[in-house]
Design a protein around this motif. Sequence first.
Motif, PDB file in Angstrom:
ATOM      1  N   LYS A 213      -4.269   0.228   2.583  1.00 53.69           N
ATOM      2  CA  LYS A 213      -3.381  -0.892   2.285  1.00 53.69           C
ATOM      3  C   LYS A 213      -3.479  -1.295   0.822  1.00 53.69           C
ATOM      4  O   LYS A 213      -4.574  -1.365   0.261  1.00 53.69           O
ATOM      5  N   SER A 215      -1.540  -4.124  -2.195  1.00 55.20           N
ATOM      6  CA  SER A 215      -0.601  -5.223  -2.431  1.00 55.20           C
ATOM      7  C   SER A 215       0.470  -4.847  -3.442  1.00 55.20           C
ATOM      8  O   SER A 215       1.500  -5.508  -3.547  1.00 55.20           O
ATOM      9  N   SER A 216       0.235  -3.781  -4.196  1.00 51.21           N
ATOM     10  CA  SER A 216       1.212  -3.299  -5.176  1.00 51.21           C
ATOM     11  C   SER A 216       1.752  -1.943  -4.728  1.00 51.21           C
ATOM     12  O   SER A 216       1.306  -1.375  -3.730  1.00 51.21           O
TER      13      SER A 216
END
Length: 273
Positions: A213, A215-216
Motif C-alpha cells: 500500500k 499513499s502516492s
Amino acid sequence: MRIVNLIENTEGKCCPRFEHGLSFYIETASHRLLVDTGASDAFLENAAALGIDLTKVDLLILSHGHYDHSGGILAFAAINPNAKIFMHRAAGREYYHKDAKEERYIGIDKRIPALPQTELVDGNRVIDGEISIFTNITGRRLWPAGNTALKEKIDDLFVQDEFVHEEYVVISEQNKRVLVSGCAHNGILNILEEYNRLYGNAPDAVFSGFHMKKSSAYTQAEMQSIRETGRELIKLPTVFYTGHCTGESAYRLLKEEMGDQLHYCHSGDSYVL
C-alpha cells in the motif's frame, strides 16, 4: 477449519466497524484462535455482530510488533484473561515510521508484554499438532519497498527495521495447511520459501497482507515489482486471501496476474477450508 476476518481496512457487508488494522479469528477442531487484534477494540464489536464469542478463544498470536495489529490486545485480555498470548520477544521494541515528513511511534503498548498470559517467543515453536509458529526470515527477494520508512529506535539512533519480530502461523487440519501472516514485511516470497524449507511443499491457502500500500502513485519499478510478485505466486498450488496493507491499487495489479488464485478479504468475510 473456519477463518473469519474480524477487521480490515475496508467495510464489510455484515460488520459495523473497519479500520487500518487486521485481525483473524480461526476455529479448528481443538482451538479458537486469534491472529492479531487490529488497531483498537473495534474488532470486539465486529465479533459480536458475527456471533463469535471471544471469551472462548484459547490462544492469541501477535504477528509483529505494530499498533495496527496489537491495538485490541488489552481490551481482549480484559474479557478473556485466560487465553495464552504468544508474541516474539522483539515485538516490544521501539518501532517507528520515519521519513522526511514525520517521525511516529508505531509499536505496541508496553503493557502487553507484561500481561501474565503473555509468552515471549524467540524462534520457531510447535504449539501442538494443529498450530505452529515460524520466524527468522533472512531472504530479501522483492522485499517491500515501503519497509524503508519503518525503523527501529535503538538508544537515540534510527536503524532499518529488519522485522525479526514477525511471526507466521501455520494451521494444520484434515490434511490441509494454512499460512497466516500479518503484513509479510519480510516479503511474501521469502516467507513462502522458508515455509517450503520447513514443510517441504506449499500451503493450501495463505491469509496475509503484502505491505504494498502507498499513499502516492506507484512508480513503474514498483508496479513491475508487484506484478512480478503475482507471477511468482501463481506458480504455487495455493489460494491467497489478502487485504489491509496490500492496498486496493496493488490488489488490482496482483489480481490481473493471479486471477482466481487471489481474493480480497474484507471486514467480516468468512471462509471454510
